[in-house]
Design a protein around this motif. Structure first.
Motif, PDB file in Angstrom:
ATOM      1  N   GLY A   1       3.105 -12.952 -11.844  1.00  0.00           N
ATOM      2  CA  GLY A   1       2.882 -12.180 -10.697  1.00  0.00           C
ATOM      3  C   GLY A   1       2.436 -13.208  -9.717  1.00  0.00           C
ATOM      4  O   GLY A   1       2.994 -13.055  -8.655  1.00  0.00           O
ATOM      5  N   HIS A   2       1.537 -13.981 -10.071  1.00  0.00           N
ATOM      6  CA  HIS A   2       1.251 -15.152  -8.926  1.00  0.00           C
ATOM      7  C   HIS A   2       2.380 -16.049  -8.766  1.00  0.00           C
ATOM      8  O   HIS A   2       2.930 -16.424  -7.524  1.00  0.00           O
ATOM      9  CB  HIS A   2      -0.153 -15.693  -9.605  1.00  0.00           C
ATOM     10  CG  HIS A   2      -0.432 -16.962  -8.334  1.00  0.00           C
ATOM     11  ND1 HIS A   2      -0.832 -16.487  -7.275  1.00  0.00           N
ATOM     12  CD2 HIS A   2      -0.681 -18.188  -8.633  1.00  0.00           C
ATOM     13  CE1 HIS A   2      -1.265 -17.606  -6.598  1.00  0.00           C
ATOM     14  NE2 HIS A   2      -0.943 -18.598  -7.198  1.00  0.00           N
ATOM     15  N   THR A   3       3.006 -16.311  -9.739  1.00  0.00           N
ATOM     16  CA  THR A   3       4.302 -17.017  -9.777  1.00  0.00           C
ATOM     17  C   THR A   3       5.118 -16.171 -10.790  1.00  0.00           C
ATOM     18  O   THR A   3       4.653 -15.430 -11.555  1.00  0.00           O
ATOM     19  CB  THR A   3       4.021 -18.498 -10.186  1.00  0.00           C
ATOM     20  OG1 THR A   3       3.797 -18.690 -11.383  1.00  0.00           O
ATOM     21  CG2 THR A   3       3.371 -19.419  -9.147  1.00  0.00           C
TER      22      THR A   3
ATOM     23  N   GLY B   1      -6.456 -18.721 -14.811  1.00  0.00           N
ATOM     24  CA  GLY B   1      -5.384 -19.430 -14.071  1.00  0.00           C
ATOM     25  C   GLY B   1      -5.532 -18.666 -12.734  1.00  0.00           C
ATOM     26  O   GLY B   1      -6.762 -18.329 -12.442  1.00  0.00           O
ATOM     27  N   ASP B   2      -4.417 -18.486 -11.968  1.00  0.00           N
ATOM     28  CA  ASP B   2      -4.456 -17.819 -10.995  1.00  0.00           C
ATOM     29  C   ASP B   2      -3.966 -16.116 -10.844  1.00  0.00           C
ATOM     30  O   ASP B   2      -3.538 -15.756  -9.803  1.00  0.00           O
ATOM     31  CB  ASP B   2      -3.573 -18.497  -9.725  1.00  0.00           C
ATOM     32  CG  ASP B   2      -4.349 -19.636  -9.076  1.00  0.00           C
ATOM     33  OD1 ASP B   2      -5.416 -19.920  -9.785  1.00  0.00           O
ATOM     34  OD2 ASP B   2      -3.891 -20.296  -8.367  1.00  0.00           O
ATOM     35  N   ALA B   3      -4.245 -15.726 -12.147  1.00  0.00           N
ATOM     36  CA  ALA B   3      -3.775 -14.330 -12.250  1.00  0.00           C
ATOM     37  C   ALA B   3      -4.765 -13.405 -11.361  1.00  0.00           C
ATOM     38  O   ALA B   3      -4.613 -12.333 -11.238  1.00  0.00           O
ATOM     39  CB  ALA B   3      -3.954 -13.838 -13.963  1.00  0.00           C
TER      40      ALA B   3
ATOM     41  N   SER C   1      -1.404 -23.207 -15.904  1.00  0.00           N
ATOM     42  CA  SER C   1      -1.258 -21.701 -15.787  1.00  0.00           C
ATOM     43  C   SER C   1      -0.311 -21.342 -14.747  1.00  0.00           C
ATOM     44  O   SER C   1       1.099 -20.407 -15.092  1.00  0.00           O
ATOM     45  CB  SER C   1      -2.387 -21.036 -14.849  1.00  0.00           C
ATOM     46  OG  SER C   1      -2.689 -21.849 -13.751  1.00  0.00           O
ATOM     47  N   HIS C   2       0.416 -22.412 -13.861  1.00  0.00           N
ATOM     48  CA  HIS C   2       1.359 -22.356 -13.068  1.00  0.00           C
ATOM     49  C   HIS C   2       1.825 -23.741 -12.434  1.00  0.00           C
ATOM     50  O   HIS C   2       0.734 -24.474 -12.593  1.00  0.00           O
ATOM     51  CB  HIS C   2       1.342 -21.147 -12.042  1.00  0.00           C
ATOM     52  CG  HIS C   2       0.413 -21.237 -11.039  1.00  0.00           C
ATOM     53  ND1 HIS C   2      -0.957 -21.276 -11.434  1.00  0.00           N
ATOM     54  CD2 HIS C   2       0.124 -21.346  -9.631  1.00  0.00           C
ATOM     55  CE1 HIS C   2      -1.944 -21.291 -10.385  1.00  0.00           C
ATOM     56  NE2 HIS C   2      -0.992 -21.507  -9.351  1.00  0.00           N
ATOM     57  N   PHE C   3       2.747 -23.614 -11.561  1.00  0.00           N
ATOM     58  CA  PHE C   3       3.159 -25.184 -11.143  1.00  0.00           C
ATOM     59  C   PHE C   3       2.756 -25.296  -9.587  1.00  0.00           C
ATOM     60  O   PHE C   3       3.198 -26.044  -8.941  1.00  0.00           O
ATOM     61  CB  PHE C   3       4.599 -25.438 -11.151  1.00  0.00           C
ATOM     62  CG  PHE C   3       4.935 -26.228 -12.662  1.00  0.00           C
ATOM     63  CD1 PHE C   3       4.357 -25.327 -13.654  1.00  0.00           C
ATOM     64  CD2 PHE C   3       5.457 -27.409 -12.698  1.00  0.00           C
ATOM     65  CE1 PHE C   3       4.555 -26.074 -15.316  1.00  0.00           C
ATOM     66  CE2 PHE C   3       5.364 -27.895 -14.053  1.00  0.00           C
ATOM     67  CZ  PHE C   3       5.168 -27.238 -15.169  1.00  0.00           C
ATOM     68  N   HIS C   4       1.822 -24.656  -9.033  1.00  0.00           N
ATOM     69  CA  HIS C   4       1.542 -24.839  -7.749  1.00  0.00           C
ATOM     70  C   HIS C   4       0.476 -26.245  -7.622  1.00  0.00           C
ATOM     71  O   HIS C   4      -0.110 -26.465  -8.768  1.00  0.00           O
ATOM     72  CB  HIS C   4       0.362 -23.879  -7.241  1.00  0.00           C
ATOM     73  CG  HIS C   4       1.017 -22.489  -6.620  1.00  0.00           C
ATOM     74  ND1 HIS C   4       0.577 -21.234  -6.784  1.00  0.00           N
ATOM     75  CD2 HIS C   4       2.549 -22.317  -6.292  1.00  0.00           C
ATOM     76  CE1 HIS C   4       1.531 -20.472  -6.041  1.00  0.00           C
ATOM     77  NE2 HIS C   4       2.690 -21.110  -5.807  1.00  0.00           N
ATOM     78  N   GLY C   5       0.554 -26.748  -6.487  1.00  0.00           N
ATOM     79  CA  GLY C   5      -0.134 -28.385  -6.553  1.00  0.00           C
ATOM     80  C   GLY C   5      -1.301 -28.497  -6.876  1.00  0.00           C
ATOM     81  O   GLY C   5      -1.677 -29.474  -7.444  1.00  0.00           O
ATOM     82  N   ASP C   6      -2.279 -27.264  -6.697  1.00  0.00           N
ATOM     83  CA  ASP C   6      -3.653 -27.417  -7.192  1.00  0.00           C
ATOM     84  C   ASP C   6      -3.984 -27.273  -8.527  1.00  0.00           C
ATOM     85  O   ASP C   6      -5.001 -27.366  -9.147  1.00  0.00           O
ATOM     86  CB  ASP C   6      -4.509 -26.585  -6.372  1.00  0.00           C
ATOM     87  CG  ASP C   6      -4.052 -24.990  -6.365  1.00  0.00           C
ATOM     88  OD1 ASP C   6      -3.030 -24.949  -6.513  1.00  0.00           O
ATOM     89  OD2 ASP C   6      -5.159 -24.143  -6.499  1.00  0.00           O
ATOM     90  N   HIS C   7      -2.787 -26.990  -9.476  1.00  0.00           N
ATOM     91  CA  HIS C   7      -2.777 -26.957 -10.818  1.00  0.00           C
ATOM     92  C   HIS C   7      -2.235 -28.100 -11.581  1.00  0.00           C
ATOM     93  O   HIS C   7      -2.430 -28.329 -12.912  1.00  0.00           O
ATOM     94  CB  HIS C   7      -2.269 -25.578 -11.195  1.00  0.00           C
ATOM     95  CG  HIS C   7      -3.404 -24.484 -10.874  1.00  0.00           C
ATOM     96  ND1 HIS C   7      -4.230 -23.937 -11.754  1.00  0.00           N
ATOM     97  CD2 HIS C   7      -3.477 -23.912  -9.432  1.00  0.00           C
ATOM     98  CE1 HIS C   7      -4.969 -22.931 -10.996  1.00  0.00           C
ATOM     99  NE2 HIS C   7      -4.559 -23.087  -9.673  1.00  0.00           N
ATOM    100  N   VAL C   8      -1.273 -28.766 -10.965  1.00  0.00           N
ATOM    101  CA  VAL C   8      -0.265 -29.719 -11.470  1.00  0.00           C
ATOM    102  C   VAL C   8      -0.475 -31.115 -10.727  1.00  0.00           C
ATOM    103  O   VAL C   8       0.603 -31.963 -10.912  1.00  0.00           O
ATOM    104  CB  VAL C   8       1.233 -29.381 -11.638  1.00  0.00           C
ATOM    105  CG1 VAL C   8       1.111 -28.213 -12.334  1.00  0.00           C
ATOM    106  CG2 VAL C   8       1.782 -28.980 -10.146  1.00  0.00           C
TER     107      VAL C   8
HETATM  108 ZN   LIG Z   1      -1.550 -20.753  -7.386  1.00  0.00          ZN
END
Ligand SMILES: [Zn+2]
Length: 289
Positions: free
Chosen positions: A205-207, A227-229, A132-139
């Motif tokens: 929006g979140h990223t 994701g984190d939407a 969903s995006h590249f924050h550490g808790d997703h990648v």
């Molecule tokens: Zn995030």
């Protein structure tokens, strides 16, 4: 709009109470075509002492535990991993790892690699990969999946692989081995397998380049992976945007976009970090089809 929101909230609750979504018609006519299975994987559990960082002005000083999910999607044409969760390395830390100036403590109870192994899947078997995006808790485990084709929005790509990754809160150590992966850089929505069964929706929006995923399951019905939407149900119902999001305006527009997709597709919203909802869903080795 208010009516739409109300209907969506009802749909959300109804879907959580009963995973049999009555309004969903099967999309793929042929057996063996399209999406065959979706496995929900436990990719971490994250504790905060103050949830109001995600809901400004609301529940100040209240703790909350977030679920952290990954999704393995078996399609007739390949194996898609969506999200790579918190790093498996944290499984060895008994107290977890505290990040973000003490804001969040990450835990891994069971590694992603071992969950895949139990399903007979090795990282090299993954053919399609998205986050969903590249924050550490997703990648956190992204670097395991170097043979897959990566699907990423251009704005996310430019941030994650550009000089300002750290400034944007990204940690390239988690995903730098994907730099040489086959990649499809997107600027908007994208039908991954070309048959309408798995669709990436651009939801910035979140990223800057956040994206969400619609998966059409024949028995379960369509599910929309947030994701984190949005981080949890109360934020969804009240359209609350975390203060640290990349863009408040884009975040709200993306929530409206997701609500329109839910309406149109009669889909169920699965909110990645909403632990009460995640706890109602069956996890691997069980699956949805
Ligand atoms: Zn995030």
């Amino acid at each position: 709009m208010a009516r739409n929101r109300h209907q969506t909230a009802i749909r959300f609750c109804a879907a959580v109470l009963s995973m049999a979504w009555l309004g969903a018609a099967p999309v793929q006519a042929d057996d063996g075509q399209g999406v065959q299975r979706l496995y929900l994987l436990n990719c971490g559990e994250n504790d905060t002492k103050d949830v109001s960082a995600w809901s400004p002005g609301v529940d100040v000083g209240q703790p909350r535990t977030f679920s952290d999910s990954c999704y393995l999607i078996r399609h007739a044409k390949g194996l898609l991993l969506w999200e790579a969760g918190v790093s498996d390395a944290i499984a060895a830390m008994p107290d977890g790892l505290t990040v973000g100036n003490g804001m969040l403590t990450l835990h891994v109870r069971k590694t992603l690699r071992s969950q895949l192994q139990e399903l007979g899947v090795s990282p090299a078997d993954i053919t399609h990969l998205g986050f969903s995006h590249f924050h550490g808790d997703h990648v956190g485990n992204a670097n395991l999946f170097t043979s897959a084709k990566l699907y990423i929005q251009k704005a996310e790509y430019d941030t994650a692989f550009g000089p300002d990754a750290a400034k944007s809160g990204f940690n390239p150590a988690f995903y730098n081995r994907l730099r040489d992966s086959p990649v499809e850089v997107l600027e908007g929505d994208h039908d991954i397998f070309g048959d309408g069964s798995v669709i990436i929706y651009s939801t910035p929006g979140h990223t800057a380049g956040h994206q969400s995923l619609l998966v059409r399951l024949r028995k379960t019905g369509p599910v929309l992976l947030s994701g984190d939407a949005v981080h949890f149900r109360e934020n969804w119902e009240n359209r609350r945007v975390p203060a640290r999001n990349f863009s408040q305006e884009q975040s709200l527009a993306s929530m409206d976009k997701l609500a329109a997709i839910l309406e149109r597709e009669h889909a169920t919203l699965w909110i990645n970090h909403d632990k009460p909802q995640t706890d109602t869903l069956r996890h691997a080795p069980e699956y949805f089809e």
